[in-house]
Design a protein around this motif. Structure first.
Motif, PDB file in Angstrom:
ATOM      1  N   GLU A 241      34.962  39.956  33.991  1.00 13.79           N
ATOM      2  CA  GLU A 241      33.510  39.723  33.951  1.00 13.79           C
ATOM      3  C   GLU A 241      32.913  41.246  33.799  1.00 13.79           C
ATOM      4  O   GLU A 241      31.858  41.570  33.966  1.00 13.79           O
ATOM      5  CB  GLU A 241      33.088  39.331  35.409  1.00 13.79           C
ATOM      6  CG  GLU A 241      34.006  37.770  35.455  1.00 13.79           C
ATOM      7  CD  GLU A 241      33.438  37.231  36.831  1.00 13.79           C
ATOM      8  OE1 GLU A 241      32.829  36.178  36.784  1.00 13.79           O
ATOM      9  OE2 GLU A 241      33.675  37.942  37.905  1.00 13.79           O
ATOM     10  N   GLN A 242      33.494  42.050  33.172  1.00 13.80           N
ATOM     11  CA  GLN A 242      32.788  43.524  32.918  1.00 13.80           C
ATOM     12  C   GLN A 242      31.517  43.470  32.058  1.00 13.80           C
ATOM     13  O   GLN A 242      30.605  44.214  32.346  1.00 13.80           O
ATOM     14  CB  GLN A 242      33.977  44.536  32.564  1.00 13.80           C
ATOM     15  CG  GLN A 242      35.044  45.084  33.305  1.00 13.80           C
ATOM     16  CD  GLN A 242      36.030  46.201  32.821  1.00 13.80           C
ATOM     17  OE1 GLN A 242      35.665  46.519  31.612  1.00 13.80           O
ATOM     18  NE2 GLN A 242      36.880  46.432  33.599  1.00 13.80           N
ATOM     19  N   GLY A 243      31.402  42.211  31.198  1.00  6.97           N
ATOM     20  CA  GLY A 243      30.458  42.391  30.360  1.00  6.97           C
ATOM     21  C   GLY A 243      29.138  41.417  31.075  1.00  6.97           C
ATOM     22  O   GLY A 243      28.137  41.254  30.518  1.00  6.97           O
ATOM     23  N   SER A 244      29.310  40.990  32.339  1.00  6.88           N
ATOM     24  CA  SER A 244      28.423  40.523  33.024  1.00  6.88           C
ATOM     25  C   SER A 244      28.390  40.895  34.745  1.00  6.88           C
ATOM     26  O   SER A 244      28.730  39.810  35.365  1.00  6.88           O
ATOM     27  CB  SER A 244      28.566  38.904  33.183  1.00  6.88           C
ATOM     28  OG  SER A 244      29.925  38.571  33.151  1.00  6.88           O
ATOM     29  N   ALA A 245      28.622  41.888  34.695  1.00 12.12           N
ATOM     30  CA  ALA A 245      28.758  42.707  36.154  1.00 12.12           C
ATOM     31  C   ALA A 245      27.622  42.121  37.135  1.00 12.12           C
ATOM     32  O   ALA A 245      28.103  41.868  38.245  1.00 12.12           O
ATOM     33  CB  ALA A 245      28.902  44.290  36.051  1.00 12.12           C
TER      34      ALA A 245
ATOM     35  N   PRO B 112      40.148  49.673  34.524  1.00 11.56           N
ATOM     36  CA  PRO B 112      39.242  50.070  33.253  1.00 11.56           C
ATOM     37  C   PRO B 112      39.487  49.144  32.036  1.00 11.56           C
ATOM     38  O   PRO B 112      38.590  48.934  31.304  1.00 11.56           O
ATOM     39  CB  PRO B 112      39.874  51.652  32.960  1.00 11.56           C
ATOM     40  CG  PRO B 112      41.182  51.645  33.597  1.00 11.56           C
ATOM     41  CD  PRO B 112      41.108  50.735  34.742  1.00 11.56           C
ATOM     42  N   VAL B 113      40.505  48.672  31.974  1.00 12.54           N
ATOM     43  CA  VAL B 113      41.081  47.750  30.634  1.00 12.54           C
ATOM     44  C   VAL B 113      40.347  48.424  29.339  1.00 12.54           C
ATOM     45  O   VAL B 113      39.758  47.878  28.828  1.00 12.54           O
ATOM     46  CB  VAL B 113      40.602  46.198  30.919  1.00 12.54           C
ATOM     47  CG1 VAL B 113      41.442  45.298  29.922  1.00 12.54           C
ATOM     48  CG2 VAL B 113      40.904  45.815  32.344  1.00 12.54           C
TER      49      VAL B 113
ATOM     50  N   ALA C 275      29.782  47.975  32.283  1.00 17.93           N
ATOM     51  CA  ALA C 275      29.922  47.573  33.546  1.00 17.93           C
ATOM     52  C   ALA C 275      29.054  48.551  34.673  1.00 17.93           C
ATOM     53  O   ALA C 275      28.474  48.242  35.469  1.00 17.93           O
ATOM     54  CB  ALA C 275      31.099  47.179  33.912  1.00 17.93           C
ATOM     55  N   TRP C 276      29.527  49.753  34.365  1.00 18.82           N
ATOM     56  CA  TRP C 276      28.910  50.871  35.405  1.00 18.82           C
ATOM     57  C   TRP C 276      27.707  50.856  35.120  1.00 18.82           C
ATOM     58  O   TRP C 276      27.017  51.031  36.248  1.00 18.82           O
ATOM     59  CB  TRP C 276      29.997  52.118  34.967  1.00 18.82           C
ATOM     60  CG  TRP C 276      29.411  53.398  35.950  1.00 18.82           C
ATOM     61  CD1 TRP C 276      28.614  54.263  35.540  1.00 18.82           C
ATOM     62  CD2 TRP C 276      29.896  53.429  37.101  1.00 18.82           C
ATOM     63  NE1 TRP C 276      28.566  55.137  36.508  1.00 18.82           N
ATOM     64  CE2 TRP C 276      29.297  54.649  37.496  1.00 18.82           C
ATOM     65  CE3 TRP C 276      30.925  52.638  37.842  1.00 18.82           C
ATOM     66  CZ2 TRP C 276      29.495  55.159  38.983  1.00 18.82           C
ATOM     67  CZ3 TRP C 276      31.112  53.212  39.221  1.00 18.82           C
ATOM     68  CH2 TRP C 276      30.450  54.549  39.759  1.00 18.82           C
ATOM     69  N   ASN C 277      26.888  50.791  34.112  1.00 24.25           N
ATOM     70  CA  ASN C 277      25.579  51.100  33.856  1.00 24.25           C
ATOM     71  C   ASN C 277      24.882  50.122  34.901  1.00 24.25           C
ATOM     72  O   ASN C 277      23.877  50.212  35.308  1.00 24.25           O
ATOM     73  CB  ASN C 277      25.191  50.909  32.313  1.00 24.25           C
ATOM     74  CG  ASN C 277      25.584  52.322  31.672  1.00 24.25           C
ATOM     75  OD1 ASN C 277      25.848  52.048  30.480  1.00 24.25           O
ATOM     76  ND2 ASN C 277      25.842  53.352  32.262  1.00 24.25           N
ATOM     77  N   ALA C 278      25.349  48.631  34.610  1.00 22.82           N
ATOM     78  CA  ALA C 278      24.844  47.329  35.477  1.00 22.82           C
ATOM     79  C   ALA C 278      24.862  47.814  36.990  1.00 22.82           C
ATOM     80  O   ALA C 278      24.216  47.450  37.795  1.00 22.82           O
ATOM     81  CB  ALA C 278      25.622  46.202  35.242  1.00 22.82           C
ATOM     82  N   MET C 279      26.005  48.562  37.425  1.00 20.43           N
ATOM     83  CA  MET C 279      26.365  48.848  38.978  1.00 20.43           C
ATOM     84  C   MET C 279      25.410  49.794  39.206  1.00 20.43           C
ATOM     85  O   MET C 279      24.994  49.766  40.368  1.00 20.43           O
ATOM     86  CB  MET C 279      27.913  49.026  38.898  1.00 20.43           C
ATOM     87  CG  MET C 279      28.870  47.852  38.854  1.00 20.43           C
ATOM     88  SD  MET C 279      30.533  48.277  38.495  1.00 20.43           S
ATOM     89  CE  MET C 279      30.790  49.305  40.209  1.00 20.43           C
TER      90      MET C 279
ATOM     91  N   ALA D  59      47.423  48.391  30.961  1.00 23.50           N
ATOM     92  CA  ALA D  59      46.995  46.819  31.295  1.00 23.50           C
ATOM     93  C   ALA D  59      45.906  46.272  30.936  1.00 23.50           C
ATOM     94  O   ALA D  59      45.072  46.887  30.550  1.00 23.50           O
ATOM     95  CB  ALA D  59      46.614  46.957  32.898  1.00 23.50           C
ATOM     96  N   ALA D  60      46.130  45.188  30.089  1.00 24.04           N
ATOM     97  CA  ALA D  60      45.067  44.209  29.553  1.00 24.04           C
ATOM     98  C   ALA D  60      44.840  42.875  29.974  1.00 24.04           C
ATOM     99  O   ALA D  60      44.538  41.859  29.256  1.00 24.04           O
ATOM    100  CB  ALA D  60      45.650  44.204  28.067  1.00 24.04           C
ATOM    101  N   PHE D  61      45.154  42.794  31.266  1.00 26.53           N
ATOM    102  CA  PHE D  61      44.942  41.493  32.009  1.00 26.53           C
ATOM    103  C   PHE D  61      43.353  41.256  32.101  1.00 26.53           C
ATOM    104  O   PHE D  61      42.786  41.285  33.266  1.00 26.53           O
ATOM    105  CB  PHE D  61      45.691  41.235  33.192  1.00 26.53           C
ATOM    106  CG  PHE D  61      46.026  42.426  34.119  1.00 26.53           C
ATOM    107  CD1 PHE D  61      47.382  43.197  33.884  1.00 26.53           C
ATOM    108  CD2 PHE D  61      44.856  43.138  34.771  1.00 26.53           C
ATOM    109  CE1 PHE D  61      47.389  44.223  34.591  1.00 26.53           C
ATOM    110  CE2 PHE D  61      45.344  44.344  35.467  1.00 26.53           C
ATOM    111  CZ  PHE D  61      46.468  44.835  35.374  1.00 26.53           C
ATOM    112  N   ALA D  62      42.736  40.831  30.925  1.00 26.19           N
ATOM    113  CA  ALA D  62      41.308  40.654  31.035  1.00 26.19           C
ATOM    114  C   ALA D  62      40.799  39.661  32.128  1.00 26.19           C
ATOM    115  O   ALA D  62      39.583  39.747  32.453  1.00 26.19           O
ATOM    116  CB  ALA D  62      40.724  40.352  29.622  1.00 26.19           C
ATOM    117  N   GLN D  63      41.531  38.618  32.284  1.00 23.85           N
ATOM    118  CA  GLN D  63      41.004  37.635  33.119  1.00 23.85           C
ATOM    119  C   GLN D  63      41.181  37.876  34.675  1.00 23.85           C
ATOM    120  O   GLN D  63      40.866  36.962  35.532  1.00 23.85           O
ATOM    121  CB  GLN D  63      41.451  36.058  32.777  1.00 23.85           C
ATOM    122  CG  GLN D  63      41.282  36.023  31.403  1.00 23.85           C
ATOM    123  CD  GLN D  63      39.743  35.909  31.318  1.00 23.85           C
ATOM    124  OE1 GLN D  63      38.839  35.281  32.093  1.00 23.85           O
ATOM    125  NE2 GLN D  63      39.333  36.595  30.206  1.00 23.85           N
ATOM    126  N   MET D  64      41.849  38.684  35.072  1.00 24.86           N
ATOM    127  CA  MET D  64      42.137  39.056  36.552  1.00 24.86           C
ATOM    128  C   MET D  64      40.806  39.411  37.186  1.00 24.86           C
ATOM    129  O   MET D  64      40.016  40.230  36.689  1.00 24.86           O
ATOM    130  CB  MET D  64      43.180  40.344  36.616  1.00 24.86           C
ATOM    131  CG  MET D  64      43.383  40.703  38.063  1.00 24.86           C
ATOM    132  SD  MET D  64      44.435  42.122  38.109  1.00 24.86           S
ATOM    133  CE  MET D  64      44.439  42.331  40.068  1.00 24.86           C
TER     134      MET D  64
END
Length: 281
Positions: A86-90, A114-115, A124-128, A276-281
């Motif tokens: 959900e980094q693209g929809s933080a 970080p993925v 994501a950081w900018n949204a946060m 680490a590339a577990f994008a759905q975690m």
């Protein structure tokens, strides 16, 4: 239930002036159906800092425990984390976490991993940062960020993270990550602080425990505290919760801190943030 803290937990001041209890309670791998009971036990034991994450699936249980405890919200410090997928929809992900927790304000919100393969953590950081500016979050930070990830984030954002939560225990200390983070005023928070129990059998730890009339876990937690690290041990046993919390009363000498520090062996337990590339975690 009694909710009077039995010990006084030291606090650290983050780079934005917010204070955080240096010893908290983590709920990684706590089953959702057991979370409320376990967190209620932790709160009754005296913990006031609870660390969860959207990926753990137990935010609602944490929220239920908070509500049931009757402890004033301002006395609690609640951390949760942004799910990797959900980094693209933080902003929307944060609202889901806030709703699950049943709180108006989250004390600390972290990017969980970080993925780098996604290329989304700066977005994501900018949204946060915007959520922080609105007052929905008291402090924002990261987790599992390596030095290169931090440099990318600092170049693409306007705020410096308050915390970098990383795997850290006597046999895996990540001194390069800790040094880089602290050079920017970012506090280090240790997860798996006991090496998931594996570091407790070290002869150095056991010798110090016997010397101080303490448990091996208390010695390792006191080592973290003595180094200025925020630490979030986990236990499902209420007596063990109290034992761990009592680590704040144990002070190790400089020589003892160095002795535990000499156990460094590069023994990572969890995933490597670089791959680490577990994008759905």
């Amino acid at each position: 239930m009694s909710t009077e803290p039995k010990v006084i937990v030291p606090e650290l001041t983050l780079n934005n002036g917010v204070t955080i209890p240096q010893l908290g309670f983590g709920v990684f791998q706590v089953p959702p159906e057991e979370t409320q009971r376990i967190v209620e036990d932790a709160l009754a034991a005296g913990y006031r800092h609870i660390d969860t994450a959207a990926a753990y699936g137990n935010e609602a249980g944490v929220g239920a425990a908070i509500a049931a405890s009757g402890i004033p919200r301002e006395e609690l410090f609640i951390t949760t984390k942004l799910r990797n997928g959900e980094q693209g929809s933080a902003a929307a992900a944060f609202e889901n976490s806030r709703r699950a927790l049943g709180v108006d304000i989250v004390d600390l919100y972290l990017i969980h991993w970080p993925v780098p393969s996604q290329g989304l953590f700066v977005q994501a950081w900018n949204a946060m940062e915007k959520l922080y500016a609105k007052g929905a979050i008291r402090a924002i930070g990261v987790s599992n960020f390596l030095p290169a990830n931090l440099e990318t984030l600092l170049a693409g954002g306007s705020m410096t993270p308050a915390v970098n939560q990383i795997e850290l225990h006597p046999t895996f200390q990540q001194e390069d990550v800790a040094a880089k983070s602290r050079s920017h005023g970012i506090e280090i928070e240790a997860y798996s602080p006991l090496g998931q129990g594996s570091d407790l059998s070290a002869e150095t730890v056991r010798t110090l425990a016997q010397k101080h009339g303490a448990t091996p876990a208390q010695v390792v937690l006191a080592w973290h505290l003595g180094r200025g690290t925020i630490v979030i041990p986990k236990s499902a046993d209420s007596s063990r919760m109290r034992e761990n919390l009592a680590a704040v009363t144990l002070t190790l000498s400089a020589e003892e801190l160095a002795a535990v520090g000499s156990l460094e062996a590069g023994q990572r337990i969890g995933a490597d943030p670089a791959t680490a590339a577990f994008a759905q975690m």
